[in-house]
Design a protein around this motif. Structure first.
Motif, PDB file in Angstrom:
ATOM      1  N   GLU A 119      17.243  72.176  42.639  1.00 52.39           N
ATOM      2  CA  GLU A 119      16.163  72.083  41.654  1.00 52.39           C
ATOM      3  C   GLU A 119      16.712  71.861  40.251  1.00 52.39           C
ATOM      4  O   GLU A 119      16.169  71.055  39.487  1.00 52.39           O
ATOM      5  CB  GLU A 119      15.300  73.342  41.694  1.00 52.39           C
ATOM      6  CG  GLU A 119      14.435  73.426  42.937  1.00 52.39           C
ATOM      7  CD  GLU A 119      13.681  74.749  43.048  1.00 52.39           C
ATOM      8  OE1 GLU A 119      13.763  75.584  42.124  1.00 52.39           O
ATOM      9  OE2 GLU A 119      13.014  74.941  44.077  1.00 52.39           O
TER      10      GLU A 119
ATOM     11  N   ALA B 138      17.907  68.268  39.996  1.00 55.98           N
ATOM     12  CA  ALA B 138      16.753  67.362  39.993  1.00 55.98           C
ATOM     13  C   ALA B 138      16.059  67.381  38.630  1.00 55.98           C
ATOM     14  O   ALA B 138      15.670  66.328  38.100  1.00 55.98           O
ATOM     15  CB  ALA B 138      15.770  67.747  41.104  1.00 55.98           C
ATOM     16  N   GLU B 139      15.921  68.562  38.039  1.00 56.60           N
ATOM     17  CA  GLU B 139      15.316  68.684  36.709  1.00 56.60           C
ATOM     18  C   GLU B 139      16.160  67.978  35.653  1.00 56.60           C
ATOM     19  O   GLU B 139      15.636  67.323  34.754  1.00 56.60           O
ATOM     20  CB  GLU B 139      15.127  70.149  36.340  1.00 56.60           C
ATOM     21  CG  GLU B 139      14.041  70.838  37.132  1.00 56.60           C
ATOM     22  CD  GLU B 139      13.978  72.347  36.861  1.00 56.60           C
ATOM     23  OE1 GLU B 139      14.656  72.823  35.923  1.00 56.60           O
ATOM     24  OE2 GLU B 139      13.257  73.029  37.599  1.00 56.60           O
TER      25      GLU B 139
ATOM     26  N   PHE C 179      18.247  65.385  36.080  1.00 56.57           N
ATOM     27  CA  PHE C 179      18.103  63.942  36.221  1.00 56.57           C
ATOM     28  C   PHE C 179      16.721  63.476  35.780  1.00 56.57           C
ATOM     29  O   PHE C 179      16.584  62.423  35.152  1.00 56.57           O
ATOM     30  CB  PHE C 179      18.395  63.492  37.656  1.00 56.57           C
ATOM     31  CG  PHE C 179      19.852  63.491  38.002  1.00 56.57           C
ATOM     32  CD1 PHE C 179      20.783  62.884  37.171  1.00 56.57           C
ATOM     33  CD2 PHE C 179      20.302  64.093  39.157  1.00 56.57           C
ATOM     34  CE1 PHE C 179      22.131  62.875  37.483  1.00 56.57           C
ATOM     35  CE2 PHE C 179      21.645  64.091  39.491  1.00 56.57           C
ATOM     36  CZ  PHE C 179      22.568  63.482  38.652  1.00 56.57           C
ATOM     37  N   ALA C 180      15.681  64.244  36.080  1.00 55.01           N
ATOM     38  CA  ALA C 180      14.327  63.873  35.674  1.00 55.01           C
ATOM     39  C   ALA C 180      14.213  63.856  34.152  1.00 55.01           C
ATOM     40  O   ALA C 180      13.606  62.945  33.572  1.00 55.01           O
ATOM     41  CB  ALA C 180      13.309  64.836  36.282  1.00 55.01           C
ATOM     42  N   ALA C 181      14.802  64.849  33.493  1.00 59.52           N
ATOM     43  CA  ALA C 181      14.769  64.902  32.027  1.00 59.52           C
ATOM     44  C   ALA C 181      15.509  63.716  31.426  1.00 59.52           C
ATOM     45  O   ALA C 181      15.045  63.105  30.454  1.00 59.52           O
ATOM     46  CB  ALA C 181      15.375  66.210  31.528  1.00 59.52           C
TER      47      ALA C 181
ATOM     48  N   GLN D  34      15.960  60.768  32.807  1.00 64.70           N
ATOM     49  CA  GLN D  34      15.158  59.558  33.032  1.00 64.70           C
ATOM     50  C   GLN D  34      13.981  59.505  32.063  1.00 64.70           C
ATOM     51  O   GLN D  34      13.662  58.457  31.518  1.00 64.70           O
ATOM     52  CB  GLN D  34      14.670  59.499  34.469  1.00 64.70           C
ATOM     53  CG  GLN D  34      15.780  59.176  35.447  1.00 64.70           C
ATOM     54  CD  GLN D  34      15.309  59.191  36.897  1.00 64.70           C
ATOM     55  OE1 GLN D  34      14.296  59.794  37.216  1.00 64.70           O
ATOM     56  NE2 GLN D  34      16.059  58.528  37.758  1.00 64.70           N
ATOM     57  N   ALA D  35      13.326  60.638  31.835  1.00 64.54           N
ATOM     58  CA  ALA D  35      12.167  60.685  30.952  1.00 64.54           C
ATOM     59  C   ALA D  35      12.546  60.388  29.503  1.00 64.54           C
ATOM     60  O   ALA D  35      11.793  59.744  28.776  1.00 64.54           O
ATOM     61  CB  ALA D  35      11.487  62.055  31.049  1.00 64.54           C
TER      62      ALA D  35
END
Length: 86
Positions: free
Chosen positions: A60, A63-64, A66-68, A70-71
């Motif tokens: 988790e 994943a957080e 990488f998501a941050a 990308q955003a």
């Protein structure tokens, strides 16, 4: 005896016998054990960690991250991803 306990204890012993300075160490998901990852870093090597989704907190957190990235469109952290599904 638990078969995994043999691998968990054997990997750090093997790492102590190898010249790791400047190397890249690639171990399966068992290499995500804190002691194993720390040994690799302390010995001057980089490591490639195989992460499984059953390692919930670590999965988790990554994943957080990488998501941050990308955003936010952050380009400073190059990374590749490979996913194998059996």
């Amino acid at each position: 005896m638990d078969n995994w306990s043999n691998e968990i204890t054997a990997i750090p012993e093997l790492l102590e016998m190898l010249a790791l300075d400047g190397c890249i160490v690639n171990i399966d998901a068992m290499g995500c054990q804190k002691r194993i990852a720390q040994t690799i870093r302390y010995r001057g090597a980089d490591n490639v960690l195989s992460l499984q989704s059953n390692q919930l907190q670590l999965h988790e957190a990554l994943a957080e991250t990488f998501a941050a990235e990308q955003a936010e469109g952050v380009q400073s952290c190059d990374h590749d991803c490979h996913k194998t599904v059996n």
